[in-house]
Design a protein around this motif. Structure first.
Motif, PDB file in Angstrom:
ATOM      1  N   GLU A 225       0.750  -1.266  -0.023  1.00 36.92           N
ATOM      2  CA  GLU A 225      -0.098  -0.065  -0.022  1.00 36.92           C
ATOM      3  C   GLU A 225       0.859   1.291   0.206  1.00 36.92           C
ATOM      4  N   PRO A 228       1.574   3.414  -3.449  1.00 39.07           N
ATOM      5  CA  PRO A 228       0.550   4.512  -4.042  1.00 39.07           C
ATOM      6  C   PRO A 228       0.466   5.573  -2.922  1.00 39.07           C
ATOM      7  N   GLY A 231       2.877   8.139  -3.621  1.00 47.04           N
ATOM      8  CA  GLY A 231       2.254   8.711  -4.941  1.00 47.04           C
ATOM      9  C   GLY A 231       1.630   9.954  -4.447  1.00 47.04           C
ATOM     10  N   THR A 232       0.611   9.505  -3.659  1.00 49.42           N
ATOM     11  CA  THR A 232      -0.410  10.578  -3.443  1.00 49.42           C
ATOM     12  C   THR A 232       0.166  11.750  -2.561  1.00 49.42           C
ATOM     13  N   TYR A 245       5.555   4.513 -11.012  1.00 50.23           N
ATOM     14  CA  TYR A 245       5.156   3.401 -10.220  1.00 50.23           C
ATOM     15  C   TYR A 245       5.785   2.372 -10.938  1.00 50.23           C
ATOM     16  N   THR A 247       5.725  -1.814 -10.752  1.00 46.39           N
ATOM     17  CA  THR A 247       5.113  -2.639  -9.726  1.00 46.39           C
ATOM     18  C   THR A 247       4.847  -4.144 -10.546  1.00 46.39           C
ATOM     19  N   LEU A 254      -5.193  -3.211 -10.043  1.00 48.17           N
ATOM     20  CA  LEU A 254      -4.587  -1.795  -9.722  1.00 48.17           C
ATOM     21  C   LEU A 254      -5.948  -0.807  -9.645  1.00 48.17           C
ATOM     22  N   SER A 257      -7.453   5.230  -8.229  1.00 52.68           N
ATOM     23  CA  SER A 257      -6.841   6.122  -7.795  1.00 52.68           C
ATOM     24  C   SER A 257      -5.487   5.934  -7.830  1.00 52.68           C
ATOM     25  N   THR A 258      -4.751   4.750  -8.087  1.00 50.74           N
ATOM     26  CA  THR A 258      -3.445   4.454  -8.367  1.00 50.74           C
ATOM     27  C   THR A 258      -2.980   4.843  -9.620  1.00 50.74           C
ATOM     28  N   THR A 261      -3.010   8.632  -9.879  1.00 47.16           N
ATOM     29  CA  THR A 261      -1.896   9.287  -9.358  1.00 47.16           C
ATOM     30  C   THR A 261      -0.563   9.499 -10.043  1.00 47.16           C
ATOM     31  N   ILE A 265       2.743   4.063 -15.400  1.00 44.40           N
ATOM     32  CA  ILE A 265       3.121   2.814 -14.549  1.00 44.40           C
ATOM     33  C   ILE A 265       3.853   1.828 -15.251  1.00 44.40           C
TER      34      ILE A 265
END
Length: 918
Positions: A225, A228, A231-232, A245, A247, A254, A257-258, A261, A265
């Motif tokens: 967690e 993300p 990132g916020t 990101y 991942t 996913l 919101s991720t 952000t 990715i």
């Protein structure tokens, strides 16, 4: 000699501590180099160097240069007793760090060619300058993996790339946030997999600077967690940065919101080159200046001018025998870019579709608005545009009385009824503070009781004020919306353009709070909070939370970009966060914009707004923090220096803000015994805070008033320019253009003025000395009372006994010279003693304080006359010393009273009565 330790309490921020620590390191290494081998002196300097290196290790781990590897290298040299080489290397590093030369082209710092000094490489690198930045990678990797990552990314760089970057790796969530706060060079963040939460590197030295980070509590979150979440947080604290990101989570798993952000990715299997190219692309897009680039391209085109503007291309200047010096002074590019064309890559400000539209969109992204418009004739015009766009005749506006005069004139143009709000007085220094929230709510409830709340359209406040007072924007908006859920807010942020680029300041700006409240009120958690709040209210208690089903976020900010950021004079912007803009306001806004905007805007000014946006997106955080730091340094210098303390005081938070408006109880940013108070908590909680870049110097003990001090001492002797004075103070400002040298120059000037005053006092005769003492007493003890707004004469009240006045009616009534007369100030009080009511027919604006003490239609009070009589300023707009105060004649007021009482009549009857006035 005691062990050399760094006391972080006496440094405002980590940047100041870091530079001073390297200077200390340089001094100690020089002393070590010159110490006899084997002596006690040598041992002492070694010990000091070891301690300084240990302290710096806890700082440099957050930077690419000089960085941890450099600290380890210096420690090895010290262990090998290479004192000469150590001294030289530390001196070179310090010089490059302090001067920022390493950022011109950092590639030379990564080379290890034997025998080549840093300065030689730096001079070579200057031949082809590159913009340097740093990329932070967040992942718990080994040192070997870090070195491989650095090597692989370096291999991908091309020699012709415009940008160059170094990498800094942080292995925990906390360390990443600390690096973001400390390291101005970071322009992109790559979060790779799931970092652990806790740092292993936090030392006591840096703890005072990271209290806001230590207060965060995400330790209970799973490692998956944290990526993300980080990132916020990056988007919250430094939204200008590109975030990526990496991942292994499948796309289907996913969260939305991720996805929103991060800029992009990646997956571990993807090529590192793709990441490198994406990073460079992100920087390139921010670097782009659509309008400035178009203007440069246009200036290079050969053109034939058969249009307006003989000065275009410099044809009328450089061919002249008489004004060629004008062209030489400004340079040929200024004239090549001067045109009235809206084609050829350029654009129309009134209806942009190309480069100007893109430039305004980029500005909107940078400043956090939904819409941004460029204004080329100052924030005075921006204010009138917004007022005229949103307010129609008969609407009610709540407005702070000591706002800029452009707002008052905007009310005249719009025909709105102002309800004036009084700021609390700061009589000791002949200035006003800000408007308490309770007064705003009280006026709203009065209007609600009178059945006029539906006519209230806007709340207009100055944030921050000329003297640096800043509102708790979130609290004001939230509690006002609880009473009037569709209220429009106009925040005049003329002096606050820089505030969006560092977190403490940002949280008190209109655009940031608009976004924050919009997200908050739409959340399920807020609905539950609101229900509990309403349930807990006592009978007849006013709610402080707005109804989520009724509230609308409608926020406008006007910004004098040229005052605190890089822009040519009069370059301004209007920022809009209005949920109902397209539905309710866009058409009227564009009409108002057309009304006030020139069809021939200055293109150089527009280009400067475009370039200024690029600057703040890349270095706004750094430059704003440095301007705050320099302001703090100046405050500390005046507080600590015995000569300066003799005549001058830097006014503190406690001097400007009454205790009831300071929940945290913080009175000052600095004192010589305890060092710095951290300002973060005050900026989060207090009703009002003081912007430290506005430095008000109390000069009462000099016996010289502010205007004389400005002209006779600062300007005439030292050519130091300032913006504002009061009876007994002068206001200095630091900004993103302020340098350490300019602060040193000001300090030296104040010391020389103090010396001059010492000499002057010694030579005064007894009578002159007594006169000077009386003058000092007047400036330090005798204060002219600051008057509140009185009230509108009942002839000009919107509704008798209810706040709100018809300022437009009074203003235009005075266009007929038969309707007014002049009365000398000295005759005003006797006339009032005879029960005559005096009503102003014009704006009366003394400088200072620079806002109307009287507006058309306002009843003149005894306090206002006493204030005007006691003023010792030479500039009072709207007042003629040879004639006196301009007031309406009594018979005109009587006729006006009759017309006003006919408000419910038919239009024909009203017209007949109105004709009596003419």
């Amino acid at each position: 000699m005691p062990e050399k330790k760094i006391d972080s309490a006496h440094y405002y921020n980590i940047a100041q501590l870091r530079v001073e620590s390297w200077n200390d390191l340089k001094n100690e290494s020089t002393k070590l180099h010159s110490s006899p081998r084997g002596s006690e002196e040598e041992k002492e300097h070694k010990k000091n160097l070891q301690q300084l290196l240990k302290d710096l290790e806890g700082v440099e781990c957050y930077f690419a240069f000089p960085g941890l590897s450099c600290i380890n290298s210096l420690r090895e040299m010290l262990g090998k007793q290479e004192h000469t080489a150590l001294s030289h290397k530390i001196a070179e590093i310090t010089k490059n760090l302090v001067s920022d030369r390493y950022r011109s082209n950092p590639d030379f710092l990564e080379d290890d060619e034997p025998g080549v000094e840093l300065t030689d490489k730096a001079e070579y690198a200057e031949v082809e300058r590159k913009n340097y930045f740093e990329v932070m990678f967040v992942e718990d990797i080994s040192l070997a993996e870090e070195n491989k990552l650095r090597h692989d990314l370096k291999e991908m760089r091309l020699s012709n790339e415009q940008f160059a970057y170094g990498i800094v790796v942080q292995r925990s969530f906390q360390d990443a946030l600390i690096a973001l706060q400390f390291n101005f060079n970071i322009q992109a963040v790559v979060i790779r997999y799931a970092p652990p939460y806790h740092s292993k590197k936090i030392t006591p030295l840096i703890k005072p600077f990271i209290q806001n980070i230590l207060k965060l509590d995400f330790a209970s979150r799973t490692p998956r967690e944290l990526g993300p979440i980080m990132g916020t947080i990056v988007k919250k604290f430094r939204p200008e940065l590109d975030t990526y990101y990496v991942t292994d989570t499948a796309l289907g798993n996913l969260k939305d919101s991720t996805l929103k952000t991060f800029r992009r990715i990646f997956y571990r299997t993807e090529d590192l080159q793709e990441l490198h190219l994406t990073i460079i692309r992100g920087i390139s897009e921010r670097f782009e200046t659509p309008f400035f680039s178009a203007l440069k391209d246009y200036s290079k085109k050969p053109t034939g001018i058969f249009h307006a503007m003989p000065i275009s291309r410099g044809n009328s200047v450089f061919k002249s025998r008489w004004i060629k010096d004008f062209g030489n002074f400004y340079g040929r590019n200024m004239f090549l870019a001067e045109t009235s064309s809206t084609t050829g890559g350029l654009d129309s400000l009134l209806q942009p579709t190309g480069s100007l539209k893109k430039a305004q969109q980029k500005a909107s992204d940078a400043y956090g608005s939904r819409n941004t418009y460029f204004v080329t004739n100052g924030t005075s015009t921006a204010n009138k545009i917004v007022v005229q766009a949103l307010v129609k005749p008969g609407d009610v506006i709540l407005i702070d009385r000591d706002c800029h005069k452009s707002h008052h004139y905007g009310l005249v143009l719009a025909g709105a009824y102002p309800v004036y709000l009084d700021s609390y007085p700061i009589e000791e220094y002949s200035m006003y503070g800000a408007v308490p929230l309770e007064q705003i709510k009280e006026k709203l409830l009065q209007l609600k009781k009178a059945g006029r709340l539906n006519l209230v359209k806007m709340l207009l406040l100055t944030n921050c004020t000329f003297d640096g007072l800043v509102y708790n924007v979130e609290k004001v908006m939230q509690e006002v919306l609880a009473i009037k859920p569709d209220m429009i807010f106009l925040w005049d942020e003329a002096w606050f353009a820089f505030a969006g680029f560092t977190y403490n300041y940002k949280q008190r700006t209109g655009m940031f709070v608009a976004q924050k409240l919009c997200d908050k009120f739409q959340s399920n958690s807020y609905r539950e909070e609101y229900k509990a709040h309403i349930k807990g209210l006592k009978k007849n208690e006013t709610p402080t939370l707005p109804d989520p089903d009724k509230v609308r976020i409608r926020v406008y900010s006007t910004q004098s970009t040229h005052k605190t950021l890089s822009s040519f004079r009069q370059g301004s912007m209007i920022h809009i966060w209005d949920e109902d803009f397209r539905k309710k306001s866009e058409n009227t806004f564009m009409e108002a914009y057309m009304t006030h905007t020139s069809t021939s805007p200055n293109y150089q000014m527009l280009a400067s707004l475009d370039v200024g946006r690029r600057q703040v997106q890349f270095e706004g955080y750094e430059l704003v923090e440095k301007s705050i730091e320099l302001a703090m340094v100046l405050r500390a210098k005046v507080n600590d220096h015995p000569k300066l303390k003799k005549y001058f005081d830097v006014l503190t938070i406690g001097d400007f803000i009454p205790e009831q408006h300071r929940k945290t109880g913080i009175k000052e940013y600095y004192n010589s015994k305890e060092g710095w108070n951290r300002m973060e908590t005050a900026w989060e909680q207090d009703e009002f805070v003081l912007d430290p870049t506005k430095i008000t110097l109390h000069i009462g003990r000099t016996g010289v008033d502010g205007d004389t001090f400005k002209n006779r001492y600062l300007m005439d002797k030292f050519n130091i320019q300032i913006n504002k004075t009061s009876r007994n103070s002068v206001l200095f400002m630091t900004n993103i253009g302020t340098t350490r040298g300019s602060v040193t120059y000001l300090t030296n000037a104040l010391l020389r003025i103090a010396d001059e005053l010492d000499q002057e006092f010694k030579t005064l005769s007894q009578k002159e000395g007594n006169n000077r003492k009386e003058r000092i007493k007047s400036l330090t003890e005798d204060f002219p009372p600051l008057p509140d707004f009185s009230y509108f004469h009942h002839s000009f009240q919107a509704v008798p006994g209810v706040p709100g006045g018809n300022i437009r009616e009074a203003f235009f009534l005075a266009y007929n010279e038969e309707n007014y007369e002049y009365m000398p100030l000295l005759e005003c009080l006797p006339a009032m003693e005879d029960n005559r009511i005096l009503v102003a027919s014009s704006f009366i604006i003394p400088y200072p304080p620079g806002f109307p003490v009287l507006v058309p239609g306002q009843v003149v009070s005894k306090e206002i006359i006493r204030f005007l009589t006691a003023l010792d300023v030479s500039e009072i707009h709207g007042y003629r010393a040879d004639l006196g105060l301009r007031i309406f004649k009594d018979d005109v007021l009587n006729r006006q009273k009759t017309v006003s009482s006919m408000g419910s009549m038919g239009s024909n009857s009203r017209k007949k009565i109105t004709n009596l006035k003419n």
